[in-house]
Design a protein around this motif. Structure first.
Motif, PDB file in Angstrom:
ATOM      1  N   PHE A 163       3.508   8.097  -8.693  1.00 44.30           N
ATOM      2  CA  PHE A 163       3.693   7.429  -9.982  1.00 44.30           C
ATOM      3  C   PHE A 163       5.137   7.542 -10.487  1.00 44.30           C
ATOM      4  N   ALA A 164       5.847   8.594 -10.100  1.00 52.07           N
ATOM      5  CA  ALA A 164       7.277   8.656 -10.443  1.00 52.07           C
ATOM      6  C   ALA A 164       8.022   7.507  -9.765  1.00 52.07           C
ATOM      7  N   ALA A 165       7.641   7.191  -8.526  1.00 50.59           N
ATOM      8  CA  ALA A 165       8.302   6.093  -7.811  1.00 50.59           C
ATOM      9  C   ALA A 165       7.956   4.740  -8.436  1.00 50.59           C
ATOM     10  N   ILE A 166       6.720   4.593  -8.895  1.00 44.52           N
ATOM     11  CA  ILE A 166       6.334   3.328  -9.532  1.00 44.52           C
ATOM     12  C   ILE A 166       7.121   3.127 -10.839  1.00 44.52           C
ATOM     13  N   LYS A 167       7.280   4.215 -11.582  1.00 37.73           N
ATOM     14  CA  LYS A 167       8.103   4.120 -12.806  1.00 37.73           C
ATOM     15  C   LYS A 167       9.533   3.697 -12.455  1.00 37.73           C
ATOM     16  N   LYS A 168      10.052   4.277 -11.368  1.00 37.00           N
ATOM     17  CA  LYS A 168      11.412   3.933 -10.945  1.00 37.00           C
ATOM     18  C   LYS A 168      11.484   2.467 -10.503  1.00 37.00           C
ATOM     19  N   CYS A 169      10.429   1.942  -9.916  1.00 32.21           N
ATOM     20  CA  CYS A 169      10.389   0.507  -9.568  1.00 32.21           C
ATOM     21  C   CYS A 169      10.569  -0.339 -10.827  1.00 32.21           C
ATOM     22  N   HIS A 170       9.819   0.001 -11.875  1.00 32.37           N
ATOM     23  CA  HIS A 170       9.949  -0.762 -13.121  1.00 32.37           C
ATOM     24  C   HIS A 170      11.375  -0.654 -13.676  1.00 32.37           C
ATOM     25  N   GLU A 171      11.910   0.559 -13.697  1.00 35.90           N
ATOM     26  CA  GLU A 171      13.268   0.735 -14.217  1.00 35.90           C
ATOM     27  C   GLU A 171      14.278  -0.080 -13.403  1.00 35.90           C
ATOM     28  N   THR A 172      14.110  -0.060 -12.089  1.00 37.74           N
ATOM     29  CA  THR A 172      15.037  -0.776 -11.206  1.00 37.74           C
ATOM     30  C   THR A 172      14.958  -2.282 -11.432  1.00 37.74           C
ATOM     31  N   ILE A 173      13.744  -2.805 -11.508  1.00 33.55           N
ATOM     32  CA  ILE A 173      13.567  -4.256 -11.676  1.00 33.55           C
ATOM     33  C   ILE A 173      14.101  -4.711 -13.041  1.00 33.55           C
ATOM     34  N   HIS A 174      13.889  -3.891 -14.070  1.00 32.58           N
ATOM     35  CA  HIS A 174      14.482  -4.237 -15.377  1.00 32.58           C
ATOM     36  C   HIS A 174      16.010  -4.240 -15.272  1.00 32.58           C
ATOM     37  N   ARG A 175      16.561  -3.227 -14.592  1.00 32.52           N
ATOM     38  CA  ARG A 175      18.026  -3.132 -14.477  1.00 32.52           C
ATOM     39  C   ARG A 175      18.599  -4.318 -13.695  1.00 32.52           C
ATOM     40  N   MET A 176      17.797  -4.885 -12.786  1.00 30.73           N
ATOM     41  CA  MET A 176      18.243  -6.066 -12.031  1.00 30.73           C
ATOM     42  C   MET A 176      18.240  -7.324 -12.903  1.00 30.73           C
ATOM     43  N   GLY A 177      17.690  -7.202 -14.118  1.00 34.27           N
ATOM     44  CA  GLY A 177      17.750  -8.351 -15.022  1.00 34.27           C
ATOM     45  C   GLY A 177      16.419  -8.940 -15.446  1.00 34.27           C
ATOM     46  N   ALA A 178      15.321  -8.408 -14.929  1.00 31.47           N
ATOM     47  CA  ALA A 178      14.017  -8.951 -15.347  1.00 31.47           C
ATOM     48  C   ALA A 178      13.624  -8.344 -16.690  1.00 31.47           C
ATOM     49  N   PRO A 179      13.454  -9.175 -17.715  1.00 29.46           N
ATOM     50  CA  PRO A 179      13.162  -8.641 -19.047  1.00 29.46           C
ATOM     51  C   PRO A 179      11.715  -8.191 -19.229  1.00 29.46           C
ATOM     52  N   ARG A 180      10.841  -8.627 -18.311  1.00 29.70           N
ATOM     53  CA  ARG A 180       9.424  -8.329 -18.474  1.00 29.70           C
ATOM     54  C   ARG A 180       8.784  -8.195 -17.101  1.00 29.70           C
ATOM     55  N   ILE A 181       7.869  -7.243 -16.965  1.00 28.92           N
ATOM     56  CA  ILE A 181       7.177  -7.023 -15.688  1.00 28.92           C
ATOM     57  C   ILE A 181       5.694  -6.866 -15.983  1.00 28.92           C
ATOM     58  N   SER A 182       4.872  -7.558 -15.197  1.00 24.34           N
ATOM     59  CA  SER A 182       3.428  -7.373 -15.272  1.00 24.34           C
ATOM     60  C   SER A 182       2.957  -6.882 -13.907  1.00 24.34           C
ATOM     61  N   THR A 183       2.411  -5.685 -13.893  1.00 23.77           N
ATOM     62  CA  THR A 183       2.068  -5.021 -12.639  1.00 23.77           C
ATOM     63  C   THR A 183       0.566  -4.785 -12.548  1.00 23.77           C
ATOM     64  N   THR A 184       0.026  -4.924 -11.357  1.00 24.17           N
ATOM     65  CA  THR A 184      -1.374  -4.577 -11.139  1.00 24.17           C
ATOM     66  C   THR A 184      -1.444  -3.480 -10.076  1.00 24.17           C
ATOM     67  N   ILE A 205       0.840  -1.194   0.000  1.00 24.48           N
ATOM     68  CA  ILE A 205       0.000   0.000   0.000  1.00 24.48           C
ATOM     69  C   ILE A 205       0.880   1.251   0.000  1.00 24.48           C
ATOM     70  N   VAL A 206       0.571   2.168  -0.890  1.00 21.28           N
ATOM     71  CA  VAL A 206       1.317   3.419  -1.005  1.00 21.28           C
ATOM     72  C   VAL A 206       0.303   4.556  -1.013  1.00 21.28           C
ATOM     73  N   GLU A 207       0.622   5.653  -0.351  1.00 17.77           N
ATOM     74  CA  GLU A 207      -0.266   6.815  -0.442  1.00 17.77           C
ATOM     75  C   GLU A 207       0.564   8.080  -0.554  1.00 17.77           C
ATOM     76  N   GLY A 208      -0.007   9.093  -1.193  1.00 11.25           N
ATOM     77  CA  GLY A 208       0.704  10.351  -1.351  1.00 11.25           C
ATOM     78  C   GLY A 208       0.145  11.131  -2.519  1.00 11.25           C
ATOM     79  N   GLU A 209       0.842  12.195  -2.885  1.00 12.25           N
ATOM     80  CA  GLU A 209       0.436  12.980  -4.048  1.00 12.25           C
ATOM     81  C   GLU A 209       0.651  12.172  -5.325  1.00 12.25           C
ATOM     82  N   TRP A 210      -0.242  12.336  -6.280  1.00 12.02           N
ATOM     83  CA  TRP A 210      -0.213  11.542  -7.522  1.00 12.02           C
ATOM     84  C   TRP A 210       1.171  11.507  -8.178  1.00 12.02           C
ATOM     85  N   ASP A 211       1.774  12.680  -8.426  1.00 16.89           N
ATOM     86  CA  ASP A 211       3.003  12.711  -9.225  1.00 16.89           C
ATOM     87  C   ASP A 211       4.180  11.967  -8.580  1.00 16.89           C
ATOM     88  N   PRO A 212       4.528  12.260  -7.321  1.00 19.72           N
ATOM     89  CA  PRO A 212       5.642  11.498  -6.729  1.00 19.72           C
ATOM     90  C   PRO A 212       5.341  10.000  -6.606  1.00 19.72           C
TER      91      PRO A 212
END
Lengths: 107, 107, 107, 107
Positions: D53-74, D44-51
């Protein structure tokens, strides 16, 4: 087949406050012996597939009977055949990687 | 109780390409007489609650039997008691508001 | 980073009929140049991460401005770095396995 | 616009054990000052919309950089304009209806 799932029921046509419908759903799940674990955007349920989905169906029936004409529900669910896993162990395995002790359950 | 739902199965531990598991799930749903309607992030299924969820259980069993040790599935589902509704009529009511003719089913 | 996602907005506190809010959201996505592809339980959107999520934020702002005091949204989203993929190619790869020709886009 | 959301990232193509990717995502959210609250099928995450969703984008970037070629998020997310609400107050309002005292945060 064991399932761990996240259930989020959203009744429509009953105004903005939906907590009494969510509470009724928690009661249905508890009466079914499922020990639901409420969080801020759903509730965690685990158990055998059939009783879990029978209880979810009963949640819908109950919420409709309370007067909600429409329900939109989201379920995320996981099954695995490689090893046994519990909702608690899923959380613990992440927390251990983060160097956090998980919250003890009545230690 | 009739249900319209969106089903998205994601097998884990089988590499990045999951289309053959999704295809197997489509076949299970079709054999169950459910006419699934595939889109780019899931498939739409409608019908009576019990046969629909029996088919979803069979999808999980089938995908595990194909060799996937873990499955993470997301389901969005709607029920309503105020009036009958079909998946097709849901889409049409939005398209009419947008001034678009819905795609005819056998033009 | 390209994203393919399934967006489903559910406004609360506006009664059971929500199609005019869904239509407004489609209009927002279309105006953003995103060619949303509506299905019975959401709409498929694809594009670069930032404009896609900017449009989703605008959908929420628009629906609130139309009078909905509360919105519960579900998003499924996929990113991949191994190869380019489109919403259309995702559907086609499953349909080919099922021996079905996908619907041509401009027959 | 404040948002309360439930985030569930599922990396594909990295085997069945995904906890180290989930842990990395928790770290990204925490570094962004978002105090994520992990449960068994998401966080669970709460806060202002922009920060948020910026953090969620960074999660995807981080997980790809760790070697995961594909991510499916809900993601399930809620916004409301009628009153302020926190993740904690959402849980509390249901627990009060069930006659349970919510878990005190530093009693």
């Amino acid at each position: 087949m064991n399932v761990i799932l996240d259930l989020c029921v959203v009744p429509l046509g009953v105004g903005v406050s939906i907590s009494r419908y969510v509470a009724a759903c928690q009661a249905v799940l508890t009466e079914a012996g499922l020990s639901p674990n409420l969080h801020a955007y759903g509730t965690i349920v685990e158990g055998e597939w059939d009783p879990v989905f029978a209880a979810i169906k009963k949640c819908h029936e109950t919420i409709h009977r309370m007067g909600a004409p429409r329900i939109s529900t989201t379920i995320k669910l996981g099954t695995r055949t490689d090893r046994a896993q519990t909702a608690e162990s899923k959380v613990r395995s992440v927390q251990e990687l983060l160097g956090k002790t998980p919250p003890a359950k009545k230690a």
